[in-house]
Design an enzyme around this catalytic site. Structure first.
Site, short mmCIF file in Angstrom:
data_model
loop_
_atom_site.label_atom_id
_atom_site.label_comp_id
_atom_site.label_asym_id
_atom_site.label_seq_id
_atom_site.Cartn_x
_atom_site.Cartn_y
_atom_site.Cartn_z
N THR A 24 -55.54 86.31 19.30
CA THR A 24 -56.16 85.36 19.56
C THR A 24 -56.11 84.26 18.70
OG1 THR A 24 -58.00 85.79 18.20
CG2 THR A 24 -57.88 86.87 20.78
N LYS A 43 -53.45 82.42 12.20
CA LYS A 43 -52.79 81.57 10.74
C LYS A 43 -54.85 81.21 9.97
CE LYS A 43 -50.30 78.19 12.42
NZ LYS A 43 -50.04 79.11 13.85
N VAL A 69 -45.75 81.42 9.78
CA VAL A 69 -44.64 80.20 10.38
C VAL A 69 -43.24 81.42 9.97
CG1 VAL A 69 -43.66 78.81 8.43
CG2 VAL A 69 -45.69 79.88 7.60
N ALA A 75 -42.72 82.16 13.46
CA ALA A 75 -42.13 83.38 14.29
C ALA A 75 -41.59 84.05 14.20
CB ALA A 75 -41.65 82.79 15.93
N GLY A 98 -42.36 70.75 27.82
CA GLY A 98 -43.23 71.96 27.35
C GLY A 98 -43.21 72.08 26.49
N ASP A 136 -51.21 71.67 12.52
CA ASP A 136 -50.69 72.74 13.06
C ASP A 136 -49.34 73.52 11.28
OD1 ASP A 136 -50.01 75.93 14.10
OD2 ASP A 136 -48.34 75.03 14.01
N LYS A 175 -49.39 75.90 8.05
CA LYS A 175 -47.56 76.91 7.61
C LYS A 175 -47.75 76.76 5.95
CE LYS A 175 -47.03 77.02 11.98
NZ LYS A 175 -46.01 76.39 13.29
N GLY A 199 -42.41 80.52 20.60
CA GLY A 199 -41.75 81.45 22.14
C GLY A 199 -43.20 82.34 21.96
#
Ligand code: ADP
Ligand code: ASP
Ligand code: MG
Length: 819
Positions: free
Chosen positions: A557, A581, A611, A613, A666, A680, A684, A799
C-alpha cells in the site's frame, strides 16, 4: 516367524479392520508365519478412561458413553460378518465382556473409588474386545486363528498403569505356550498380570511393547509395527507438515525420539528387540506397499546427522536458586531424592556451572507437589536465605533434536539456536547429554509448533526453505508481485531452494488466509469470494497467531495505515518488505526505532524499492556504508516524470507543453501537480541521506518550486495548464541562458555538506546526468572511495513490474539471511 502389531489407528473402523485382515491374508498366502498383536479399537482406551472417571464422580453421562462403546463393537461385528448365526455367536461373546465391564463400572459407581488397579482392569477390556472380534471374524473368513489373552503369559510387577515386565517368567511362559499352540495367535496388546494374577497395563501405547516382548521371546525374524503413517518421520506430521519418513534409524535413536514424545512407537519397545537384535519395521496400514522405517543397529542411508525432532508438549519447569547451593555437595541428590519419594519423574535437568541454580522439567500435574517437597527438604536453607523459594513455571514444552551422528558433526546446536533466534523464539533451558544423541530445548508452549517447524526447516530442509508471505495491498504493484511469484516459484525452488508460500492476502475490501498456502493463480477470485471483510488489526493478529516460520509481511500500500503496525510486526519476529516510503520518511526517531526493533528480534526490514524501484540504489548504498565508506555528496533524479519532463525540454520550448505530453503519455499522476511539487523525490532523497547514516528530517530539504502559487492553487487541471503557460517564459529564459554556456537544465535532488535541496540546475557535458534520456532515474554517490567519477546507477526506475521485481529481490535477500 514375524510378529505384526496393529495399533488402534489401523483398526479405527470396520472397513479398516477388513483391510488389516486382507494384509494378514497376503502374508499367509506368501507362506510367512505370523502372530499378531492388536490394540483396542481406535480411541476405545480413551473412552474407557473417561467412562471410569465419570462413573467415580457419579456423572450419569457415563451411561451414554458406555452405550457408544458397545455400539462401536456391535457395529464392527455387524459389518465384518455376513451370516446372522455368525453375528449372534460372536455377539454373545462380546456382550458377555460388555456386561462384565458394566458390572465393574457399577461397582466403581457404588463405592465411589477408582484405584489404579481397577482402572487397569477396566482398560483391559479394550484389547480383549478387539482381539475377540478379530480372531472370531478371521475364523469365519477361513483363517484359522486363536485368541490369546496375554494376561496368561505376560507377568509383571505391580506398578499399575505402567507395569515392569518380569522377563524370565514371561519368556518361559511364551515359549511353552507356543509349543502347543500352532494356529495364528491373535494377541491382546497392552495387558499382563501381576504375580497375584491381577490385570495390569504396560503404559499408554503399550501394545507396541507387547509385540516386542512376544517377538523377543519367540526369536522372531522381525517385528512389524503397523500404524497410520509411513514409518518414523523426521517430526510429528500433525505439527510439521513437511516431515518425511526415514528409511532407517538405530534402536537408540528410536528410543530417544519416543522418550521425547514421538508417539509412533512406545519407548520400552526397543529394549527386548535390541537385546535379541531383532529388527523392528514401522509400516503404514494405509500404504502397505511402502517400505516404512527399519529400526535396527544400522544407520539409514540418509545423510542427516539429525534424525528427528520430537516434543513433549506440556511440561512444567522448576527453578531452584540460591547462593547456598554453590560448591555444596549433595544438593542435586537431595532434590532428586525428595522428588523420587513422591514418584515424580524428572524429564530434563540443567545446571549452570556456577551451581547457583538448577532447573528441572517435570510433568505439569506434579508442579505444586514438587515445589512443596523440595521446599520441605530445604526448609532450613530457605529459612536462612541460602536457597530461594522454588519457582514453578508452567506452559512449557521440551523439544528434542535427536540423532546418533550429531557426535561427529559440529555446529548442529549452533544452527538450531540460530534458526530459532532468527524467528524470535526464546530458548528457556537447554540440555545436551554427553552422548550427544539428543539436544533438548525448553520453549514456551505457545511457540512449540513454530519452533518445531523452524528447526525442521533448518536441520532437514536447509537446502529447501519455505518463506511464508502475507501481502497487504494487491494493487498494481502487489498483483504484479503475485504474478511474478507464480511465474518464478518453480525456478526459485530449483535454483535458490526457496519456496515462496503466499499465506494471506488483504485488499481494501476483503482478506483471506490459508496456513497451507493459497493458490496464487486464483488469488483474485478467492479474495472476492472471501467472507472476511478486510480488517488490518485482525489480519495482523492472524498473521502473528499462525506463528509460521520465516514469516514476511509485504506492504504494497502507499498509505500509512499499515505502517503504524510495523513495529508491532517486527516485534513479533516477522520481517517486512515494502515499497512504501512512509515508514522511512516519518521522524528520524521513528525511523531508527524500526531498525532497532528489527535488530532486536533478528528479523529484516527491507525497502530496496523505495528509491528507483528495482535499481540497486538503496542496497548499494547499504553495502558502501557497511564496508566503511562515507558519503560526501548525493545527486539524483528519482522521478521518472520529472526526468522525462526535463529531458523533453531539451528539445521543446514550452514547459507547459512538455508537462502536457508527459501527462498524455501516462508518466504523471492524474493531477500532474502531484509530481511537480517534488515531494516524492524529496522523500527519496531523505531516505538516501538517512541510509548514509546521517540524521535528517524532511522539512530540512529545500524544494525549489516548479510551478507558481497561482498554478498550484488553480481549481481545475485546465486552469492549472493556463497558469503554467503564463510562466513558460521564465523557464525558457533559463534554458537559453544555460544553452549559452553549453549546459542543459535538470531538476536534481542533492545532498552535500549537511544541506539538501531539490532544484533546477544547469549541467555541462561533463556531468553524469547530461545525457539522460526518457524517464530514466539516476543517482551519483560521491564518497570517500568514489570521488572522481562518482558511483553512478542509472536505469528505468518506476513501473509496477520493475517494482515487483525489486520486492522479490528483497524477499530473496531475507531468504539468504535466514540461511
Ligand atoms: P497406533 O494407534 O498405530 O499405535 P499412534 O497414534 O500411537 O498409532 O502413533 C502414530 C502417530 O504418531 C502418528 O499418527 C503420528 O501422528 C504420531 N507421531 C508423532 N511423532 C511421530 C514421528 N516422529 N513419526 C511418525 N509419527 C509420529
Ligand atoms: N490401547 C492402548 C492405548 O491406547 C495401547 C496401545 O494403543 O498401544 O494406550
Ligand atoms: Mg501407539
Amino acid at each position: 516367524m514375524k510378529i505384526l502389531k496393529f495399533g488402534g489407528s489401523s483398526v479405527g473402523t470396520p472397513e479398516r479392520i477388513s483391510d488389516v485382515i486382507g494384509i494378514l491374508k497376503s502374508y499367509l498366502d506368501n507362506g510367512i508365519e505370523i502372530c499378531v498383536v492388536f490394540s483396542a479399537f481406535q480411541s476405545v482406551t480413551d473412552k474407557l478412561i473417561s467412562l471410569s472417571r465419570q462413573t467415580v464422580e457419579r456423572n450419569e453421562s457415563y451411561k451414554k458413553e458406555l452405550e457408544q462403546l458397545k455400539q462401536i463393537h456391535i457395529n464392527a461385528i455387524d459389518f465384518l460378518l455376513k451370516e446372522k448365526s455368525e453375528k449372534i455367536s460372536v455377539g454373545k461373546k462380546v456382550i458377555k465382556l460388555l456386561v462384565e465391564l458394566e458390572e465393574i463400572l457399577h461397582g466403581v459407581y457404588l463405592v465411589k473409588e477408582l484405584t489404579p488397579r481397577t482402572l487397569d482392569y477396566i482398560m483391559s477390556f479394550g484389547e480383549r474386545l478387539s482381539c475377540t472380534i478379530i480372531s472370531e471374524v478371521m475364523n469365519y473368513k477361513g483363517i484359522e486363528a486363536e485368541y490369546l489373552d496375554s494376561r496368561l503369559l505376560v507377568k509383571t510387577d505391580d506398578s499399575f498403569g505402567n507395569a515392569k515386565v518380569n522377563f524370565d517368567v514371561t519368556n518361559k511362559n511364551i515359549e511353552e505356550y507356543f509349543l502347543s499352540h500352532k494356529k495364528i495367535q491373535i494377541i491382546t496388546g497392552f495387558i499382563g498380570t501381576t504375580e497375584k494374577n491381577e490385570t495390569i497395563t504396560l503404559g499408554r501405547g503399550g501394545s507396541d511393547y507387547s509385540a516386542s516382548i512376544f517377538g523377543a521371546a519367540l526369536n522372531a525374524e522381525e517385528i512389524e509395527i503397523w500404524t497410520d503413517v509411513d514409518g518414523i518421520l523426521t517430526a510429528d506430521p500433525r505439527k510439521v507438515s513437511d516431515a518425511f519418513s526415514l528409511d532407517a534409524v538405530t534402536y537408540e535413536e528410536a528410543m530417544e525420539m519416543s522418550h521425547f514424545g514421538a508417539k509412533v512407537i512406545h519407548p520400552p519397545t526397543m529394549k527386548p528387540a535390541l537385546n535379541k537384535k531383532i529388527p523392528i519395521r514401522i509400516k503404514n496400514t494405509f500404504n502397505p506397499s511402502f517400505i516404512g522405517t527399519l529400526i535396527s543397529e544400522k544407520d539409514g542411508s540418509e545423510n542427516f546427522s539429525v534424525k528427528g525432532i520430537s516434543s513433549i508438549d506440556d511440561i512444567t519447569l522448576l527453578r531452584i536458586t540460591g547462593s547456598g547451593m554453590v560448591g555444596v555437595v549433595g544438593i542435586a541428590s537431595r532434590i532428586f531424592g525428595a522428588l523420587a519419594k513422591e514418584k515424580i519423574n524428572v524429564i530434563l535437568i540443567t545446571q549452570a556451572s556456577s551451581e547457583h541454580s538448577v532447573c528441572l522439567a517435570i510433568m505439569p500435574q506434579y508442579g505444586e507437589l514438587s515445589k512443596k517437597v523440595i521446599e520441605e527438604e530445604f526448609k532450613w536453607e530457605i529459612r536462612d536465605g541460602m536457597i530461594d523459594e522454588v519457582f514453578v513455571e508452567s506452559g512449557m514444552s521440551i523439544i528434542a533434536v535427536v540423532g546418533g551422528d550429531m557426535t561427529h558433526t559440529p555446529g548442529i546446536s549452533g544452527k538450531a539456536f540460530q534458526a530459532l533466534g532468527k524467528n524470535g523464539i526464546n530458548i528457556i533451558a537447554i540440555a545436551q547429554g554427553s552422548s550427544e544423541l539428543n539436544i533438548s530445548l525448553v520453549v514456551q508452549k505457545e511457540y512449540l509448533k513454530k519452533a518445531l517447524n523452524v528447526l525442521h526447516n533448518s536441520l532437514f530442509l536447509s537446502k529447501q526453505k519455505t518463506l511464508n508471505l502475507f501481502l497487504i495491498g494487491p494493487g498494481m504493484v502487489g498483483s504484479a508481485l503475485l504474478k511474478l511469484i507464480l511465474e518464478r516459484n518453480a525456478f526459485l525452488a530449483e535454483q535458490t531452494h526457496t519456496n515462496i508460500k503466499v499465506v494471506g492476502v488483504m485488499d481494501i475490501d476483503k482478506m483471506y488466509y490459508d496456513e497451507n498456502g493459497i493458490d496464487v493463480k486464483d488469488w483474485r477470485i478467492n479474495l472476492q469470494n472471501s467472507k472476511s471483510e478486510s480488517n488490518i488489526e485482525k489480519f495482523i493478529e492472524q498473521m502473528r497467531g499462525m506463528k509460521l516460520p520465516n514469516s514476511i509481511l509485504v506492504d504494497c500500500t502507499a498509505r500509512d495505515k499499515v505502517v503504524q503496525y510495523y513495529r508491532q510486526i517486527l516485534n513479533s519476529s516477522i520481517s517486512i518488505v515494502t515499497p512504501n516510503k512512509i515508514a522511512n520518511t516519518q521522524s528520524y526517531e521513528k525511523f531508527t526505532a524500526l531498525r532497532e526493533a528489527a535488530d532486536k528480534y533478528n528479523v529484516q526490514f527491507r525497502y530496496g524499492t523505495n528509491v528507483g524501484a528495482a535499481l540497486p540504489i538503496i542496497n548499494t548504498l547499504k553495502d558502501l556504508i557497511s564496508n566503511g565508506d562515507e558519503v560526501i555528496k548525493i545527486e539524483g533524479i528519482f522521478s521518472g516524470t520529472l526526468s522525462f519532463i526535463f529531458n523533453t525540454l531539451k528539445e521543446k520550448d514550452s514547459f507547459s507543453e512538455v508537462v502536457k505530453i508527459a501527462q498524455e503519455k501516462g508518466y504523471t499522476e492524474p493531477d500532474p501537480r502531484d509530481d511537480l511539487r517534488g515531494l516524492d523525490m524529496a522523500r527519496k532523497l531523505l531516505i538516501l541521506i538517512r541510509e548514509s547514516g546521517i540524521q535528517f528530517e524532511l522539512k530540512d530539504i529545500e524544494i525549489e518550486k516548479l510551478i507558481s502559487v497561482e498554478a498550484e492553487n488553480a481549481d481545475t487541471i485546465e486552469k492549472f495548464y493556463e497558469r503554467l503557460k503564463a510562466d513558460d517564459e521564465k523557464i525558457i529564459e533559463r534554458k537559453k541562458n544555460a544553452a549559452a554556456k553549453s549546459c542543459v537544465l535538470c531538476y536534481i535532488a542533492k545532498y552535500e555538506s549537511g544541506k539538501a535541496s531539490l532544484s533546477i540546475q544547469e549541467l555541462n557535458s561533463q556531468h553524469p546526468f547530461f545525457n539522460l534520456t526518457g524517464s530514466e532515474n539516476i543517482v551519483a554517490f560521491t564518497t570517500k572511495n568514489y570521488q572522481n567519477p562518482p558511483l553512478t546507477i542509472r536505469g528505468q526506475g518506476a513501473g509496477a513490474d520493475f517494482t515487483a521485481g525489486g520486492i522479490l529481490a528483497d524477499i530473496l535477500r531475507i531468504s539468504n539471511y535466514l540461511g
